[in-house]
Scaffold this motif. Structure first.
Motif, PDB file in Angstrom:
ATOM      1  N   TYR A  31       0.852  -1.183   0.000  1.00  0.00           N
ATOM      2  CA  TYR A  31       0.000   0.000   0.000  1.00  0.00           C
ATOM      3  C   TYR A  31       0.889   1.234   0.000  1.00  0.00           C
ATOM      4  CZ  TYR A  31      -3.382   3.504   1.456  1.00  0.00           C
ATOM      5  OH  TYR A  31      -4.171   4.633   1.521  1.00  0.00           O
ATOM      6  N   ARG A  32       0.536   2.202  -0.789  1.00  0.00           N
ATOM      7  CA  ARG A  32       1.272   3.471  -0.773  1.00  0.00           C
ATOM      8  C   ARG A  32       0.264   4.605  -0.844  1.00  0.00           C
ATOM      9  NH1 ARG A  32       4.063   2.254  -6.535  1.00  0.00           N
ATOM     10  NH2 ARG A  32       2.229   2.537  -7.831  1.00  0.00           N
ATOM     11  N   SER A  33       0.640   5.724  -0.203  1.00  0.00           N
ATOM     12  CA  SER A  33      -0.246   6.889  -0.209  1.00  0.00           C
ATOM     13  C   SER A  33       0.590   8.153  -0.060  1.00  0.00           C
ATOM     14  CB  SER A  33      -1.271   6.802   0.930  1.00  0.00           C
ATOM     15  OG  SER A  33      -0.674   7.138   2.155  1.00  0.00           O
ATOM     16  N   ASN A  34      -0.089   9.279  -0.203  1.00  0.00           N
ATOM     17  CA  ASN A  34       0.566  10.568  -0.013  1.00  0.00           C
ATOM     18  C   ASN A  34       0.224  11.159   1.368  1.00  0.00           C
ATOM     19  OD1 ASN A  34      -2.106  11.184  -0.523  1.00  0.00           O
ATOM     20  ND2 ASN A  34      -1.671  12.780  -2.023  1.00  0.00           N
ATOM     21  N   LYS A  35      -0.207  10.303   2.305  1.00  0.00           N
ATOM     22  CA  LYS A  35      -0.622  10.777   3.626  1.00  0.00           C
ATOM     23  C   LYS A  35       0.521  11.476   4.371  1.00  0.00           C
ATOM     24  CE  LYS A  35      -1.819   7.655   6.661  1.00  0.00           C
ATOM     25  NZ  LYS A  35      -2.520   6.767   7.601  1.00  0.00           N
ATOM     26  N   ASP A  36       1.711  10.903   4.371  1.00  0.00           N
ATOM     27  CA  ASP A  36       2.818  11.512   5.112  1.00  0.00           C
ATOM     28  C   ASP A  36       3.177  12.890   4.566  1.00  0.00           C
ATOM     29  OD1 ASP A  36       2.963   9.371   6.849  1.00  0.00           O
ATOM     30  OD2 ASP A  36       4.520   8.344   5.686  1.00  0.00           O
ATOM     31  N   GLU A  37       3.136  13.043   3.250  1.00  0.00           N
ATOM     32  CA  GLU A  37       3.432  14.351   2.657  1.00  0.00           C
ATOM     33  C   GLU A  37       2.366  15.376   3.059  1.00  0.00           C
ATOM     34  OE1 GLU A  37       3.270  11.522   0.792  1.00  0.00           O
ATOM     35  OE2 GLU A  37       5.366  11.218   0.228  1.00  0.00           O
ATOM     36  N   ARG A  38       1.094  14.963   3.044  1.00  0.00           N
ATOM     37  CA  ARG A  38       0.009  15.867   3.426  1.00  0.00           C
ATOM     38  C   ARG A  38       0.114  16.261   4.899  1.00  0.00           C
ATOM     39  NH1 ARG A  38      -4.160  15.815  -0.693  1.00  0.00           N
ATOM     40  NH2 ARG A  38      -2.856  15.812  -2.549  1.00  0.00           N
ATOM     41  N   LYS A  39       0.473  15.308   5.752  1.00  0.00           N
ATOM     42  CA  LYS A  39       0.644  15.613   7.178  1.00  0.00           C
ATOM     43  C   LYS A  39       1.785  16.625   7.367  1.00  0.00           C
ATOM     44  CE  LYS A  39       0.419  12.329  10.275  1.00  0.00           C
ATOM     45  NZ  LYS A  39       0.636  11.038  10.969  1.00  0.00           N
ATOM     46  N   ALA A  40       2.883  16.426   6.654  1.00  0.00           N
ATOM     47  CA  ALA A  40       4.038  17.323   6.787  1.00  0.00           C
ATOM     48  C   ALA A  40       3.684  18.750   6.375  1.00  0.00           C
ATOM     49  CB  ALA A  40       5.201  16.792   5.943  1.00  0.00           C
ATOM     50  N   GLN A  41       2.807  18.910   5.380  1.00  0.00           N
ATOM     51  CA  GLN A  41       2.401  20.249   4.942  1.00  0.00           C
ATOM     52  C   GLN A  41       1.662  20.998   6.044  1.00  0.00           C
ATOM     53  OE1 GLN A  41       0.098  19.275   1.461  1.00  0.00           O
ATOM     54  NE2 GLN A  41       1.894  19.192   0.126  1.00  0.00           N
ATOM     55  N   VAL A  42       0.928  20.274   6.884  1.00  0.00           N
ATOM     56  CA  VAL A  42       0.156  20.899   7.965  1.00  0.00           C
ATOM     57  C   VAL A  42       1.060  21.273   9.138  1.00  0.00           C
ATOM     58  CG1 VAL A  42      -1.725  20.504   9.618  1.00  0.00           C
ATOM     59  CG2 VAL A  42      -1.937  19.684   7.289  1.00  0.00           C
ATOM     60  N   GLU A  43       2.160  20.561   9.306  1.00  0.00           N
ATOM     61  CA  GLU A  43       3.031  20.760  10.459  1.00  0.00           C
ATOM     62  C   GLU A  43       4.024  21.911  10.310  1.00  0.00           C
ATOM     63  OE1 GLU A  43       4.647  16.824  10.665  1.00  0.00           O
ATOM     64  OE2 GLU A  43       2.973  16.086  11.866  1.00  0.00           O
ATOM     65  N   VAL A  44       4.195  22.441   9.090  1.00  0.00           N
ATOM     66  CA  VAL A  44       5.214  23.473   8.867  1.00  0.00           C
ATOM     67  C   VAL A  44       4.873  24.761   9.606  1.00  0.00           C
ATOM     68  CG1 VAL A  44       5.971  22.545   6.669  1.00  0.00           C
ATOM     69  CG2 VAL A  44       4.203  24.292   6.703  1.00  0.00           C
ATOM     70  N   GLY A  45       5.870  25.560   9.888  1.00  0.00           N
ATOM     71  CA  GLY A  45       5.700  26.809  10.614  1.00  0.00           C
ATOM     72  C   GLY A  45       6.170  27.962   9.759  1.00  0.00           C
ATOM     73  N   PRO A  46       6.829  28.936  10.277  1.00  0.00           N
ATOM     74  CA  PRO A  46       7.367  28.997  11.636  1.00  0.00           C
ATOM     75  C   PRO A  46       6.384  29.629  12.607  1.00  0.00           C
ATOM     76  CG  PRO A  46       8.327  30.759  10.325  1.00  0.00           C
ATOM     77  CD  PRO A  46       7.358  30.018   9.440  1.00  0.00           C
ATOM     78  N   PRO A  47       6.495  29.364  13.856  1.00  0.00           N
ATOM     79  CA  PRO A  47       7.107  28.149  14.399  1.00  0.00           C
ATOM     80  C   PRO A  47       6.270  26.947  14.012  1.00  0.00           C
ATOM     81  CG  PRO A  47       5.972  29.350  16.131  1.00  0.00           C
ATOM     82  CD  PRO A  47       5.867  30.184  14.889  1.00  0.00           C
TER      83      PRO A  47
END
Length: 174
Positions: A31-47
């Motif tokens: 199984y592969r998805s783009n979930k991790d990339e989408r999560k990382a986009q929400v976590e960016v800051g700064p901060p």
């Protein structure tokens, strides 16, 4: 006592059979998805944001909602659909609370629970979840859900496509 006579069995030669070589197609399986990339986009800051994530809501959850809606329509009783909504809301809030307990400082957990419940209720009712934002002094809050796509793959070939949503609440200190 009866004695079996000796019988001579002729020798039979079995011809050698050469099996053809079978080539298994190469490629990714799983199984592969783009979930991790989408999560990382929400976590960016700064901060950067500290986020609590609920369990995924997938196409199978949506299918359960469609079935519940169909039962409600067929029986002229909104009960099954309302139960589905309540259960989805309850499980989402419970998994957000568990994630928040691991990630957020204890002093803001109660505010986060209330905020998450307000934001999810607004989102489910079709309103903007950011309306639930409250003034929390020097802490910024946000809530939403990422939508991601995935696929089940066997030997490099896509077998089925999937989708999911992952609700979150987050905070950051300024």
């Amino acid at each position: 006592m009866f004695k079996m006579p000796k019988i001579k069995v002729p020798e039979v030669k079995v011809p050698e059979v050469k099996m053809p070589e079978i080539k298994v197609p190469e490629g990714f399986t799983g199984y592969r998805s783009n979930k991790d990339e989408r999560k990382a986009q929400v976590e960016v800051g700064p901060p950067p944001w500290t986020l609590a994530w609920a369990d995924d809501i997938s196409e199978t959850d949506a299918l359960a909602g469609v079935v519940a809606a169909g039962v409600s329509i067929a029986t002229a009783n909104p009960g099954p659909f309302l139960v589905w909504i309540e259960e989805l809301l309850r499980s989402t809030i419970e998994t957000l609370k568990a994630s928040a307990a691991d990630k957020f400082p204890a002093e803001i957990q109660n505010d986060m629970k209330a905020f998450a419940a307000d934001a999810i209720r607004l989102a489910i009712s079709g309103k903007n979840p950011s309306e639930a934002a409250k003034a929390y002094d020097t802490i910024d809050f946000k809530a939403g859900a990422i939508k991601y796509e995935g696929e089940n793959v066997a030997l490099g070939q896509v077998i089925s496509r999937t989708w999911g949503m992952k609700p979150y609440v987050g905070f950051r200190l300024r």
